[in-house]
Structures are given as structure tokens and as C-alpha cells.
Design an enzyme around this catalytic site. Structure first.
Site, PDB file in Angstrom:
ATOM      1  CB  CYS A 171      -2.485  13.444  12.395  1.00 28.66           C
ATOM      2  SG  CYS A 171      -1.594  13.328  10.848  1.00 28.66           S
TER       3      CYS A 171
ATOM      4  CG  HIS B  36      -6.484  13.415  11.166  1.00 32.27           C
ATOM      5  ND1 HIS B  36      -6.004  14.616  10.722  1.00 32.27           N
ATOM      6  CD2 HIS B  36      -5.682  12.450  10.609  1.00 32.27           C
ATOM      7  CE1 HIS B  36      -4.953  14.410   9.941  1.00 32.27           C
ATOM      8  NE2 HIS B  36      -4.744  13.106   9.855  1.00 32.27           N
TER       9      HIS B  36
ATOM     10  CG  ASN C 171      -3.366  14.060   6.455  1.00 32.35           C
ATOM     11  OD1 ASN C 171      -3.324  14.903   7.346  1.00 32.35           O
ATOM     12  ND2 ASN C 171      -3.048  12.793   6.645  1.00 32.35           N
TER      13      ASN C 171
HETATM   14  O1  UT7 Z   1      -2.574  11.381   8.814  1.00 35.25           O
HETATM   15  C1  UT7 Z   1      -2.029  10.158   9.234  1.00 35.25           C
HETATM   16  C2  UT7 Z   1      -2.982   9.090   8.974  1.00 35.25           C
HETATM   17  N1  UT7 Z   1      -2.948   8.717   7.579  1.00 35.25           N
HETATM   18  C3  UT7 Z   1      -3.886   7.933   7.137  1.00 35.25           C
HETATM   19  O2  UT7 Z   1      -4.765   7.584   7.859  1.00 35.25           O
HETATM   20  C4  UT7 Z   1      -3.807   7.427   5.714  1.00 35.25           C
HETATM   21  C5  UT7 Z   1      -4.182   5.957   5.692  1.00 35.25           C
HETATM   22  N2  UT7 Z   1      -4.083   5.281   4.404  1.00 35.25           N
HETATM   23  C6  UT7 Z   1      -4.814   5.642   3.316  1.00 35.25           C
HETATM   24  O3  UT7 Z   1      -5.538   6.593   3.322  1.00 35.25           O
HETATM   25  C7  UT7 Z   1      -4.767   4.721   2.099  1.00 35.25           C
HETATM   26  O4  UT7 Z   1      -4.132   3.529   2.433  1.00 35.25           O
HETATM   27  C8  UT7 Z   1      -4.065   5.363   0.889  1.00 35.25           C
HETATM   28  C9  UT7 Z   1      -4.910   6.476   0.318  1.00 35.25           C
HETATM   29  C10 UT7 Z   1      -2.706   5.878   1.268  1.00 35.25           C
HETATM   30  C11 UT7 Z   1      -3.908   4.320  -0.226  1.00 35.25           C
HETATM   31  O5  UT7 Z   1      -5.163   3.786  -0.574  1.00 35.25           O
HETATM   32  P1  UT7 Z   1      -5.350   2.215  -0.757  1.00 35.25           P
HETATM   33  O6  UT7 Z   1      -6.728   1.993  -1.161  1.00 35.25           O
HETATM   34  O7  UT7 Z   1      -4.873   1.558   0.519  1.00 35.25           O
HETATM   35  O8  UT7 Z   1      -4.422   1.924  -1.976  1.00 35.25           O
HETATM   36  P2  UT7 Z   1      -3.184   0.905  -2.062  1.00 35.25           P
HETATM   37  O9  UT7 Z   1      -2.004   1.450  -1.364  1.00 35.25           O
HETATM   38  O10 UT7 Z   1      -3.657  -0.482  -1.714  1.00 35.25           O
HETATM   39  O11 UT7 Z   1      -2.934   0.914  -3.613  1.00 35.25           O
HETATM   40  C12 UT7 Z   1      -3.894   0.369  -4.540  1.00 35.25           C
HETATM   41  C13 UT7 Z   1      -3.357   0.562  -5.943  1.00 35.25           C
HETATM   42  C14 UT7 Z   1      -1.915   0.099  -6.102  1.00 35.25           C
HETATM   43  O12 UT7 Z   1      -1.777  -0.452  -7.375  1.00 35.25           O
HETATM   44  P3  UT7 Z   1      -1.773  -2.063  -7.597  1.00 35.25           P
HETATM   45  O13 UT7 Z   1      -0.648  -2.571  -6.764  1.00 35.25           O
HETATM   46  O14 UT7 Z   1      -3.118  -2.528  -7.116  1.00 35.25           O
HETATM   47  O15 UT7 Z   1      -1.567  -2.201  -9.075  1.00 35.25           O
HETATM   48  C15 UT7 Z   1      -1.109   1.363  -6.028  1.00 35.25           C
HETATM   49  O16 UT7 Z   1       0.109   1.269  -6.712  1.00 35.25           O
HETATM   50  O17 UT7 Z   1      -3.351   1.950  -6.259  1.00 35.25           O
HETATM   51  C16 UT7 Z   1      -2.049   2.333  -6.694  1.00 35.25           C
HETATM   52  N3  UT7 Z   1      -1.842   3.702  -6.295  1.00 35.25           N
HETATM   53  C17 UT7 Z   1      -2.170   4.752  -7.071  1.00 35.25           C
HETATM   54  N4  UT7 Z   1      -2.741   4.831  -8.276  1.00 35.25           N
HETATM   55  C18 UT7 Z   1      -2.968   6.046  -8.789  1.00 35.25           C
HETATM   56  C19 UT7 Z   1      -1.306   4.170  -5.139  1.00 35.25           C
HETATM   57  N5  UT7 Z   1      -1.300   5.516  -5.136  1.00 35.25           N
HETATM   58  C20 UT7 Z   1      -1.833   5.891  -6.329  1.00 35.25           C
HETATM   59  C21 UT7 Z   1      -2.079   7.141  -6.913  1.00 35.25           C
HETATM   60  N6  UT7 Z   1      -2.655   7.174  -8.140  1.00 35.25           N
HETATM   61  N7  UT7 Z   1      -1.810   8.296  -6.289  1.00 35.25           N
END
Ligand code: UT7
Length: 335
Positions: free
Chosen positions: A112, A261, A291
Site C-alpha cells: 500500500c 491511504h 482498499n
Molecule cells: O492496507 C493495509 C492496511 N490495512 C489496514 O490498515 C486494515 C487494518 N485493520 C482494520 O481495518 C480492522 O481491523 C478490520 C476492518 C479488518 C476489522 O475491524 P475490527 O473492528 O478490528 O474487527 P475485529 O477483527 O475485532 O472483529 C470484531 C468482530 C468479530 O466478532 P466477535 O469475535 O467479536 O464475535 C469478527 O468475527 O466482527 C466480526 N467480523 C465481522 N462481522 C461481520 C469480522 N469481519 C466481519 C464482517 N462482517 N465482514
């Protein structure tokens, strides 16, 4: 001598995949995706379109905007992590398709952060090579080709697209004109390889060549430790902005715009908040594209120029963060 961006172009494939479409593929929903990422839709390339095809369309537009022809290009740099083939370079496919002269063409793998890394190489080439006047830098990724459509934590984030710029060296000062002239004031780059496992496509390289085992284990897809990357992205992007401002004797108030980004709206908002930058000074396109990896900054830059958000008298800072880990900031000014 001055070195500046004199043309931009971008290309998004025709097919649009909405959050509702995704909710029919994996266990997700529009509300989660919008609130956790800011993404509403993303563009997805067709099976026939490879990364060099996306780059080709963006390049043609940038070359036209710069009032040049492909014959005027002296160097092609393609920033991508989804090359047409493992080798040769995607830049070579592009050189052929654009029908450029037999000029140098190569790829850059900075994920990225491809835009600031590419801009640095383009700037150095223009500075050091008296025969190099116009560099085509294209950042393009067909992220859908490495997306695991069974992994809801990543498949909702990624999109396809390409953004191109022409970087030009002017040896004699020119009268100011309405033409785009985004001067490169400074470029700051960095990396930290202790984070290689945080965003990775585990197999298919020399460390783990493709095998039936890697296919079964689904190791040819984009994998990310979202939580760790989120924290690092906010911290590193803030530090990067502060450092480049400080070494140019500027403060955050001297910036008209920050163009980060586009990985997650919450990362962008957290960075702006920590830097005490009003949100209306932050340029955003993630809602419609997701992204797009290296392409995210030049696509957003092109859009902001088309919409005349960026015009004469504006100073802007781009800041990138991605796999590697890599990062970079570019300070740009249209005098
Ligand atoms: O380009 C390179 C750089 N990339 C980035 O900078 C991305 C950085 N990371 C992020 O943007 C975020 O961490 C994500 C968008 C990937 C994830 O968001 P989050 O708020 O960190 O969510 P999480 O991984 O902590 O997941 C929270 C909950 C989980 O459920 P439980 O364990 O709380 O029951 C996940 O299983 O959300 C669930 N979850 C989803 N639910 C519905 C994860 N993905 C999804 C989804 N739809 N697509």
C-alpha cells in the site's frame, strides 16, 4: 530545475460489488461493513482484466492529461503486489501495450506504500539521468485476484483499481499556467520487517512454493492481522506526518489537505483526530473503492484534481502504510 506531477489518471473496473452483494457470499452485512470500515462498495475487475490492463487505462488518461504521448515516456514504474505474472514485471506488459519506446520498465513491491516509494524512485531518476524527462508511475492492484472470498474479515475490505501520474522534469523555468504542477517538496519513507507476518500472502514465493498442500491450506490469499495492523497504521502514519512536517519547518495548520491511504475510515479519522486536523481537510474515497492497495492514493489524488479540490495555491500531504511493514509520506505543493 523543477520536478513536478503534470498529469494524473485513474481507472476503476466496471463491475461494482456492494455490501449487500457481499452479504450473499459471506456472513456479513452492510451495517457492519459501513460502521467498521466506511466502505459501501468496491470495483472488481473481470476475469479477462489483469493488473497491467487496469494500469493501461489509468496511464492513458495520465499521459493525455499531461499533454504527452506514450512515445514521450522515458521510464515506467509499476507499483503492485498483484503482478500479471510472478515474472516478468507488469511494467513490461504495460510498456508493450502502450507501445512506448524501448525504455526501462520495472515493478516496485511496497504494497500500500507503492505511491511514495514509486515517487521517490521516479524523482531520483529524473534528478540523476539527463535523458529522463517524463516518468510514468502507475500504482495498480487487482486485489480480487488474491482475495479469499471465504474470509469475511478481509474480503469486505479490498477493491481493484489503478492510479497513474506523470512526473516531469523542467530544466528551464516556465511561466505559470493553468496546467497541473504539483511540486515534490519532500518524500519520507520507512519500513519495519519485523511485521512481515502481519499482512502477507504466505505461499507462492521461494519461501513456500505453490503445492497441493498450500492450495488446500488456502495460502495463496491476502491474510492480515487486522487489529495489530490497525494500531500500527494509526501510530506510524501520525509519526510519519509529524516527522515530515517537522523537517520542513511546517505545522499541521500549514496543510490544506491530508490524503491518507484508504484502508479504513476509522484509521483515517483516528489519524486526523490525533494530529488535530479538521476532518474537512482529509480527502476520502474509501466509500466507493474500498482498499485498492497501492492505487488508493493516486486514485484519490486524481479524483481530487478532477473535482478541483486540489488546485493552485494548495499544499497537501499524502501518507501511506502497508505490508512490509512499509510506510511513506509525500509533501506536494501547487504553487
Ligand atoms: O492496507 C493495509 C492496511 N490495512 C489496514 O490498515 C486494515 C487494518 N485493520 C482494520 O481495518 C480492522 O481491523 C478490520 C476492518 C479488518 C476489522 O475491524 P475490527 O473492528 O478490528 O474487527 P475485529 O477483527 O475485532 O472483529 C470484531 C468482530 C468479530 O466478532 P466477535 O469475535 O467479536 O464475535 C469478527 O468475527 O466482527 C466480526 N467480523 C465481522 N462481522 C461481520 C469480522 N469481519 C466481519 C464482517 N462482517 N465482514
Amino acid at each position: 530545475m523543477s520536478i513536478f506531477i503534470c498529469g494524473t489518471g485513474s481507472y476503476l473496473p466496471q463491475k461494482v460489488l456492494t455490501n449487500d452483494d457481499l452479504s450473499r457470499i459471506v456472513d456479513t452485512n452492510d451495517e457492519w461493513i459501513r460502521t467498521r470500515t466506511g466502505i459501501q462498495e468496491r470495483h472488481i475487475a473481470s476475469e479477462e482484466e489483469a493488473t497491467s490492463d487496469l494500469c493501461y487505462h489509468a496511464s492513458l488518461l495520465a499521459i493525455k492529461a499531461a499533454q504527452l504521448t506514450p512515445q514521450d515516456i522515458d521510464l515506467i514504474l509499476v507499483a503492485t503486489i498483484t503482478p500479471d505474472t510472478g515474472f516478468p514485471a507488469t511494467a513490461c506488459y504495460l510498456q508493450h501495450r502502450l507501445n512506448c519506446r524501448p525504455i526501462p520498465a520495472m515493478d516496485i513491491n511496497a504494497a500500500c506504500s507503492g505511491f511514495p516509494y514509486g515517487l521517490k524512485l521516479a524523482q531520483q531518476s529524473l534528478k540523476e539521468d539527463p535523458y529522463c524527462h517524463n516518468v510514468l508511475l502507475v500504482c495498480g492492484d487487482k486485489m480480487s485476484s488474491v482475495t479469499d472470498w471465504q474470509d469475511r474479515s478481509t474480503c469486505v475490505l479490498l477493491g481493484d483499481g489503478a492510479g497513474a501520474i506523470i512526473l516531469h522534469r523542467q530544466d528551464v523555468p516556465e511561466q505559470p499556467s493553468a496546467k497541473l504542477q504539483l511540486n515534490i517538496i519532500d518524500i519520507l519513507l520507512g519500513s519495519n520487517g519485523s511485521g512481515t507476518n502481519l499482512i502477507i500472502m504466505p505461499a507462492g514465493g521461494s519461501r513456500k512454493p505453490a503445492s497441493s498442500q498450500t492450495l488446500t491450506n488456502r495460502e495463496h490469499f491476502f491474510r492480515m492481522n487486522g487489529k495489530e495492523v490497525f494500531k500500527s497504521a494509526v501510530n506510524v502514519m501520525c509519526e510519519c506526518v509529524e516527522e515530515i512536517l517537522q523537517r520542513n519547518h511546517l505545522t499541521i495548520n500549514d496543510l490544506d489537505y491530508l490524503l491518507p491511504h484508504q484502508a479504513n475510515i476509522r484509521i483515517i479519522q483516528a489519524v486526523a483526530e490525533r494530529l488535530r486536523l479538521p476532518q474537512d481537510k482529509v480527502i476520502i474515497s474509501i466509500h466507493h473503492y474500498g482498499n485498492t492497495s497501492a492505487a488508493s492514493i493516486p486514485i484519490t489524488l486524481d479524483q481530487a484534481i478532477q473535482e478541483k479540490t486540489i488546485h493552485r495555491g494548495k499544499t497537501l500531504l499524502t501518507v501511506a502504510f502497508g505490508a512490509g511493514l512499509t510506510w511513506g509520506a509525500t509533501l506536494l505543493q501547487w504553487p
